[in-house]
Design an enzyme around this catalytic site. Structure first.
Site, PDB file in Angstrom:
ATOM      1  NE  ARG A 136      -8.428  14.262   1.288  1.00  0.00           N
ATOM      2  CZ  ARG A 136      -8.580  13.001   0.954  1.00  0.00           C
ATOM      3  NH1 ARG A 136      -9.159  12.431  -0.008  1.00  0.00           N
ATOM      4  NH2 ARG A 136      -8.046  12.026   1.408  1.00  0.00           N
ATOM      5  CG  HIS A 180     -12.243   5.651   0.914  1.00  0.00           C
ATOM      6  ND1 HIS A 180     -12.595   7.099   0.858  1.00  0.00           N
ATOM      7  CD2 HIS A 180     -10.722   5.854   1.332  1.00  0.00           C
ATOM      8  CE1 HIS A 180     -11.663   7.793   2.125  1.00  0.00           C
ATOM      9  NE2 HIS A 180     -10.554   7.187   1.691  1.00  0.00           N
ATOM     10  CD  GLU A 183      -8.313  -0.304   3.634  1.00  0.00           C
ATOM     11  OE1 GLU A 183      -8.420   0.841   3.886  1.00  0.00           O
ATOM     12  OE2 GLU A 183      -7.714  -0.817   4.994  1.00  0.00           O
ATOM     13  CG  ASN A 196      -1.592   1.425   1.499  1.00  0.00           C
ATOM     14  OD1 ASN A 196      -1.899   1.914   0.061  1.00  0.00           O
ATOM     15  ND2 ASN A 196      -2.612   1.042   1.706  1.00  0.00           N
ATOM     16  CG  LEU A 217     -16.406   8.004   9.127  1.00  0.00           C
ATOM     17  CD1 LEU A 217     -17.448   8.045  10.145  1.00  0.00           C
ATOM     18  CD2 LEU A 217     -16.640   8.986   7.839  1.00  0.00           C
ATOM     19  NE  ARG A 222      -5.564   2.220  -1.719  1.00  0.00           N
ATOM     20  CZ  ARG A 222      -5.822   3.548  -0.755  1.00  0.00           C
ATOM     21  NH1 ARG A 222      -4.627   3.811  -0.039  1.00  0.00           N
ATOM     22  NH2 ARG A 222      -6.741   4.037  -0.284  1.00  0.00           N
TER      23      ARG A 222
END
Length: 361
Positions: A204, A147, A346, A7, A172, A58
């Site tokens: 963001r 995501h 993930e 990742n 989140l 990923r």
């Protein structure tokens, strides 16, 4: 099959080896060295772990080309490179991770797993912006969503747990997004053409009036690069509370500090409305899932979100919610919607994608 999961983030390369039952056999994050990842450092880490039989990477953006895990062969890497303009911050890091790991493990099969792939099932009405057709055709201006690896894992875990077919997953963390998952298929999400759309995040802004962006450029005289930098790196919780760390925001909100009260209020207001919107896209809600660093760790956020969603059947037991560690169900007695906290994995989703591709030849 033992799978090395790679990742590549903005500043670190996260490596982990998963065994046959998805047990973690080794895990470590490597920081950048002079702007790149060191092959020798990767070699040193892997030397102390069981040898991987395959590698799963990923990759944030697969566009509309890559809709499922894909073996890294036959020009795939070049096609991924062509998608860089759609994810200029993330795609180069993923490609660099692929390059360094291939140097260290030549001949070991590599598979790319995409964050956008889970959202390719969005109905046309949910994926389409009301913008000129030329933009959509020429530049692929659609809602991609992100995501996806986290949403895929969390929604599947929720369906196994509760049997409910209408699931909203709330990933989140520093970045944040929701997905509406109906019968295992994503039918709506909050992020769009870029990961800037949707919820308030750590740094963001989430969605803002596009007219504001134009006004800042045309009337206030701000350069496009300055506006972009501000919306991506200097907005969100950081802009409202002076910190991007939700733990600090919650702590200060508990002391009544005005900036933290406002920051949490804005964050939760946007999140509640988005959960209700996701539920509307499925005609109701069976299960609400919180995952990611904030979703798993901020009981106060879960409590406040649930408090405003009683009208769709959400309710949490405040005592159970405050005490949950790792995974757990936090639903209030009698609540129509079951509310879960699920660990973000993930890595498990990627390992599963790798095994599926290689088992199929």
């Amino acid at each position: 099959m033992r799978v090395l999961v790679v990742n590549a983030g903005s500043s670190s390369l996260k490596l982990s080896v998963l065994g046959e039952r998805d047990e973690v056999l080794g895990s470590r994050a490597l920081e950048l060295e002079q702007g790149r990842w060191s092959a020798s450092a990767v070699e040193e880490v892997l030397a102390g772990w069981p040898e991987p039989e395959a590698v799963g990477h990923r990759v944030v953006h697969g566009g509309r080309v890559f809709t499922e895990p894909t073996r890294l062969e036959g020009g795939v890497v070049e096609r991924l490179r062509e998608l860089t303009p759609l994810a200029p911050l993330h795609q180069p890091r993923a490609l660099a991770g692929i390059e360094v790991v291939e140097r260290v493990l030549p001949g070991v099969a590599g598979v790319a797993c995409f964050d956008t792939a889970f959202h390719t099932t969005l109905p046309e009405a949910a994926a389409t912006y009301a913008v000129p057709e030329q933009w959509r055709r020429r530049w692929g201006v659609v809602r991609y969503g992100f995501h996806g690896l986290s949403h895929a894992y969390a929604s599947r875990r929720a369906r196994e747990w509760t049997g409910g077919e209408r699931v909203v997953t709330a990933h989140l963390g520093a970045g944040a997004s929701l997905a509406a998952v109906l019968g295992g298929r994503c039918v709506d999400t909050t992020m769009g053409f870029t990961p800037l759309e949707g919820l308030v995040m750590a740094t963001r802004s989430g969605s803002v009036d596009p007219g504001l962006v134009l006004w800042l450029h045309e009337q206030a005289g701000l350069a496009v690069r300055e506006i972009s930098e501000a919306l991506v790196r200097r907005s969100g919780l950081l802009a409202l509370a002076g910190t991007a760390d939700m733990r600090e925001v919650v702590e200060r909100e508990g002391r009544g500090e005005a900036s933290a009260v406002l920051a949490l209020g804005v964050y939760v207001h946007r999140l509640r409305g988005a959960v209700a919107s996701m539920a509307a896209s499925m005609g109701g809600l069976d299960t609400l899932v919180f995952t990611g660093g904030v979703g798993e760790g901020a009981a106060r956020v879960r409590e406040l979100v649930a408090r405003g969603l009683g009208f769709v059947g959400v309710g949490v037991d405040e005592g159970v919610n405050a005490g949950v560690e790792g995974e757990g169900e936090v639903s209030a007695a009698g609540a129509r919607v079951r509310t879960l906290v699920v660990r973000a994995r993930e890595d498990v989703e990627i390992a599963g994608g790798v095994r599926g591709v290689l088992a199929g030849g």
